[in-house]
Design an enzyme around this catalytic site. Structure first.
Site, short mmCIF file in Angstrom:
data_model
loop_
_atom_site.label_atom_id
_atom_site.label_comp_id
_atom_site.label_asym_id
_atom_site.label_seq_id
_atom_site.Cartn_x
_atom_site.Cartn_y
_atom_site.Cartn_z
N HIS A 121 -71.52 -62.88 3.74
CA HIS A 121 -71.98 -61.85 3.09
C HIS A 121 -70.86 -61.02 2.74
O HIS A 121 -69.84 -60.71 3.16
CB HIS A 121 -72.88 -61.01 4.22
CG HIS A 121 -73.94 -61.59 4.88
ND1 HIS A 121 -74.03 -62.38 5.88
CD2 HIS A 121 -75.32 -61.49 4.96
CE1 HIS A 121 -75.07 -62.98 6.27
NE2 HIS A 121 -75.90 -62.36 5.72
N HIS A 159 -43.89 -67.62 12.07
CA HIS A 159 -44.73 -66.90 11.19
C HIS A 159 -45.88 -67.79 11.41
O HIS A 159 -46.18 -68.93 11.88
CB HIS A 159 -44.59 -66.30 9.92
CG HIS A 159 -43.90 -67.37 9.09
ND1 HIS A 159 -44.42 -68.11 8.03
CD2 HIS A 159 -42.62 -67.69 9.00
CE1 HIS A 159 -43.66 -68.85 7.37
NE2 HIS A 159 -42.59 -68.82 7.90
#
Length: 324
Positions: free
Chosen positions: A9, A169
């Site tokens: 959505h 990371h």
């Protein structure tokens, strides 16, 4: 390669596609499908059909949708009914789920198998601070225990040694960890070892089931010479710069290949490509590493094509000469 449809959505699917690209690199046969306020179910279904038609391989498709029972799920399900033997749908789309799917489809051609495998990563990606709010299940501790054989006779197996100014990371914690399957991630840096804040952040950023450590270069040299306590341990070493790698190698850390992923730009450095920056010391150090017999694997993520380190160093040297 299994095609992936991200459906949501609003713009969520496009946003998570962009996030996945930042971590894992550009992906083929992946499409983001969004249901906007002005659109209906038929519009969404038409978008899905068009996206699937663009895939190189249309018999293996994985739908990752935002909400079970929502319109994106319902329209995916209506298409799925005719392809139950090959296609799959997983609801509750999150970034760990997507990254795991990217990694799995590099070696897996079954949408069903990928769908089954990504559920654990999707659930393990949901964490909370303070940790006391977590339900006590023991799953994380069990995973760590299964992968840790601390104290067994033997030395480390070095599955990856990487130069990356960002150290641990997203690309490392997901793409490289998935590809190399380490049991320990070891950041080798004098500077980080002295910085309590950075050290704590790194140890907390370890992916589930993998232990993260921060050690000075000299201590890593001592660990490498210990053949009594690290049997069965698969080590991923992360360095901030080539100078630390050279110190480690000269001290006896038995590395054969260095993955060169990222070197940040700073004053006095030139940048011959998007992610690597060099000064003269860096160039000289890489040349010393080459003379020592090390190979260079220039890639940000496992599915990137490898760069030519000789050409990159040559270009960097030429650009430095222009600055003089």
């Amino acid at each position: 390669m299994v095609g992936i449809i991200l459906a949501s959505h609003g713009e969520f699917a496009k946003g998570i596609l962009q996030s996945g690209t930042m971590i894992f690199g550009e992906q083929e046969n992946v499409k983001a499908i969004t249901l906007m306020p002005s659109e209906g179910p038929d519009d969404l279904k038409a978008k899905m059909k068009e996206a699937i038609a663009s895939f190189d391989k249309q018999d293996e498709v994985l739908f990752l949708v935002d909400l079970w029972g929502g319109t994106p799920f319902n329209q995916a399900n209506s298409l799925f009914e005719e392809h139950k033997d090959k296609w799959a749908i997983v609801a509750g789309l999150n970034l760990p789920m997507l990254i795991e799917a990217y990694g799995l489809r590099l070696s897996n051609e079954s949408a069903h198998e990928i769908a089954a495998s990504i559920l654990t990563s999707a659930k393990e990606g949901i964490k909370v601070k303070p940790e006391t709010l977590e339900p006590v299940t023991g799953v994380a501790s069990q995973a760590s225990a299964q992968q840790s054989n601390a104290g067994a006779p033997g030395s480390f197996e070095y599955v990856l040694a990487r130069i990356d100014s960002r150290l641990l990371h997203g690309q490392v914690a997901t793409a490289w960890t998935k590809a190399m399957q380490p049991t320990r991630i070891i950041v080798v840096s004098d500077d980080v070892a002295r910085d309590k804040l950075r050290k704590n952040l790194i140890t907390q950023a370890a992916p589930p089931g993998v232990k993260a450590h921060v050690v000075p270069v000299d201590h890593m040299i001592k660990l490498a010479k210990d053949d009594q306590h690290f049997g069965g341990q698969r080590a991923m070493l992360l360095f901030e710069n080539p100078e630390d790698v050279l110190r480690a190698v000269e001290g006896g850390v038995p590395l054969k290949t260095i993955n060169v992923g990222s070197m940040a730009h700073s004053l006095g450095k030139v940048q011959p490509n998007k992610v690597l920056a060099f000064n003269q010391v860096d160039i000289d150090t890489f040349n010393k590493l080459k003379k020592a017999g090390l190979n260079f694997d220039v890639r940000k993520v496992p599915n990137d094509s490898k760069g030519n380190m000789d050409e990159i160093l040559k270009k960097a040297q030429e650009e430095l000469a222009k600055l003089k």
